[in-house]
Structures are given as C-alpha cells and as structure tokens.
Design an enzyme around this catalytic site. Structure first.
Site, mmCIF file in Angstrom:
data_model
loop_
_atom_site.group_PDB
_atom_site.id
_atom_site.type_symbol
_atom_site.label_atom_id
_atom_site.label_comp_id
_atom_site.label_asym_id
_atom_site.label_seq_id
_atom_site.Cartn_x
_atom_site.Cartn_y
_atom_site.Cartn_z
ATOM 1 N N ARG A 170 -37.951 -1.686 2.049
ATOM 2 C CA ARG A 170 -37.508 -0.175 2.657
ATOM 3 C C ARG A 170 -37.924 0.030 4.022
ATOM 4 O O ARG A 170 -38.188 0.989 4.371
ATOM 5 C CB ARG A 170 -38.254 0.767 1.665
ATOM 6 C CG ARG A 170 -37.689 0.517 0.306
ATOM 7 C CD ARG A 170 -36.234 1.031 -0.032
ATOM 8 N NE ARG A 170 -35.976 1.025 -1.260
ATOM 9 C CZ ARG A 170 -35.682 -0.057 -1.960
ATOM 10 N NH1 ARG A 170 -35.354 -1.488 -1.347
ATOM 11 N NH2 ARG A 170 -35.273 -0.173 -3.241
ATOM 12 N N GLU B 256 -40.758 7.515 2.285
ATOM 13 C CA GLU B 256 -39.378 7.011 2.411
ATOM 14 C C GLU B 256 -38.675 8.133 3.315
ATOM 15 O O GLU B 256 -38.050 7.673 4.325
ATOM 16 C CB GLU B 256 -38.463 6.807 1.215
ATOM 17 C CG GLU B 256 -38.743 5.445 0.563
ATOM 18 C CD GLU B 256 -37.905 5.196 -0.511
ATOM 19 O OE1 GLU B 256 -36.763 5.225 -0.122
ATOM 20 O OE2 GLU B 256 -37.993 4.483 -1.497
ATOM 21 N N SER C 176 -35.468 9.549 -3.885
ATOM 22 C CA SER C 176 -37.142 9.186 -4.126
ATOM 23 C C SER C 176 -37.622 9.599 -2.724
ATOM 24 O O SER C 176 -37.166 8.874 -1.710
ATOM 25 C CB SER C 176 -36.777 7.725 -4.316
ATOM 26 O OG SER C 176 -36.536 7.242 -5.506
#
Length: 309
Positions: free
Chosen positions: A161, A290, A213
């Site tokens: 990520r 994130e 998320s």
C-alpha cells in the site's frame, strides 16, 4: 478543462468533507494535465493534485492553494496486445471492467475499489493478496522539474500500500500494465463474486460517506504468517463503539469510518486517533493510515504535498 473559483472540496471527496479552495482545475486527459502543471510550475503557483478523492480528508478550513482534479468519467484505455495503456485519470473500476470484457487477467482484484488508476498506483492499491505494482510495466510521469518521462516499476519502490511517489513531487500521467489472456466468462464470474463480497462488508459511499479501509493491514510477524487485518484488532479493541461528533465506525467493518449527517473533517481526525489509541492500549500495536489528511487539524498543520489522490 473546467475551472472553478472558488470550489467547495467536499464535492470532490468520497467522505464529502472539506472546506473551499481558491481555484479548482479539472483535467481529464494527459495533455490537459501536462499543460496545466507546467503552466502552474512556471508561474510558481502552489497546488495539489487529487483524483477520485477516495483516500483523502480535507480540513474543514479548506486549502489556500490551487487544486487540480485529474478524473475522467469516460475510460481512456488502449489495448496493446496483452498490455493496456490507461490514463491515470480513468476510474479504477472502469479499468477492471475493460479487462474483463477484453479477456485480460491481472487486475480483476481491483473490482469495486474506489478512486482513479493514478491513485491506485500511488498507493499500490490491491486486494486478495495482489497489488497493482505487480503488473505495472511502465508509466509516464511528470517529475519535480515539470519534465515528462517514462519510468519502469523499480522507479516506484512499491511496497504494501505504498510507493515512493508519496514522498516525491512526481505525478502519474498514464500507465501501461502487462496482463495475461483469460476467458472473459471466468473473469466475469470472479468479478461478480468480488462485488458480492465487498457489498457484504463495505458501505455504499453515496449514502454512507467514507474512504473505505482507513488503516493498513499489519505486516506479518514471521515469514510463515500473512498480513493481519487491522479491522480485527480494531474490533477486539472496541472500536465499533467509538464515535466523535458526526463521525462513527461502520457497524459491519471496524476499519471504516463513516461521516454522519453532521460530520466534520475534525471529527474524522479525532476519531481515527481514538481508534489508534485503543489498538495501541490493548495490543501495543501502531496502526498506519491509508487515508491522508490535508490542511489544518487541531491547530497542527499537515504539510500539503503534490501527488494526493
């Protein structure tokens, strides 16, 4: 190109949050983006770049700089054998649909993931143990000096990520992915199953604004283990019961923050800190976001950078 002065940024993020900016420029094609960025840099005009706004929380106070929005409602994709070249402004799920229709395997796991292809590259988006960096063949970028150049996968420094683009002023213009042929029927069935699973665990962003998320999954503690879902730790730490102002944790997934009707950006900021603290206290684990915050929160200036999506 469309230019708005001023523009309310809550209209351009999936959280539906954020104050105004003095100018917002909408670009859809690589040529429009290149011309706009080179002009702004020549004029020394500060700016940030956003895409679909799915991983972004803009301050309630807004931003005192120009915002470029690089999004195309029409997919800009070209098949080249088993490769596809796509504008970074294309919606990621539109690319997934294109690959299914063309019988190309390698990006089906991106089905239903919000945002643009450019944003997916910057954040090395993925699911089910796969990520876009695995199939990226090359990309056209604009570097910090405003020059357009083609780079290979190693340039991005992909990790889970993450990519080095989060730390640089490079901007993704277009990407070429190397894929493999597969029966479109098989891909279509897989896509339908992925959409079903996502619907069971994820909210509809239009009716329950969020960013998907919020935290990255945790790295495995040994080579024999897989990454551990942040949502599991959050749920065990009681995060589903947490709420700040008009922001609360989604009842079906502890790693998703929802903006209620009265929600503010500061509520999301305060709530995410509470969630991190709960996991830290119970498990002594440090969650990593994130989602990115841009602007002023709690009198602490989050440094604005080019390259936000």
């Amino acid at each position: 190109m469309n230019i708005y002065s001023p523009a309310l940024l809550s209209a351009y993020t999936t959280f539906q949050l954020g104050g105004a900016c003095p100018t917002l420029i909408e670009c859809t094609t690589p040529d429009e983006l290149i011309q706009t960025i080179q002009k702004l840099r020549k004029e020394n005009t500060p700016f940030i770049l956003i895409g679909g706004g799915s991983n972004l929380v803009v301050s309630d106070q807004g931003l005192n700089l120009t915002v470029i929005r690089y999004v195309s409602s029409t997919p800009l994709i070209e098949r080249q054998g088993n490769d596809v070249k796509v504008s970074a402004s294309t919606i990621l799920d539109d690319l997934a649909i294109f690959c299914v229709d063309e019988g190309l395997e390698g990006l089906n796991y991106t089905t239903g993931i919000p945002g643009t292809v450019g944003g997916a590259v910057v954040g090395n988006a993925g699911a089910w143990g796969k990520q876009v960096g695995d199939v990226l063949k090359s990309a056209d970028i604009i570097d910090a000096q405003g020059k357009v150049k083609t780079v290979k996968p190693d340039y991005f420094g992909f990790s889970y990520r993450d990519s080095r683009l989060k730390e640089t002023n490079d901007i993704v213009v277009s990407i070429t992915f190397s894929l493999q042929p597969m029966d479109p029927t098989v891909l279509a069935l897989e896509r339908a199953e992925i959409l079903k699973k996502r619907a069971e665990k994820h909210p509809d962003m239009k009716t329950e604004p969020c960013a998907g998320s919020f935290f990255r999954n945790l790295e495995p503690t040994s080579k024999a283990e897989r990454r551990q879902a942040a949502g599991g730790f959050l749920e065990d730490a009681g995060a589903k019961d947490l709420k700040v102002g008009g922001a609360y944790v989604f009842s079906k997934h502890a790693n998703i923050i929802i903006k209620g009707p009265t929600g503010k950006s500061q509520d999301v900021y305060d709530l995410h800190l509470k969630m991190m603290a709960a996991v830290k206290e119970k498990f002594n684990l440090q969650l990593v976001r994130e989602v990115r915050f841009v602007g002023k929160f709690n009198n602490t200036l989050q440094q604005s950078q080019e390259g936000f999506w």
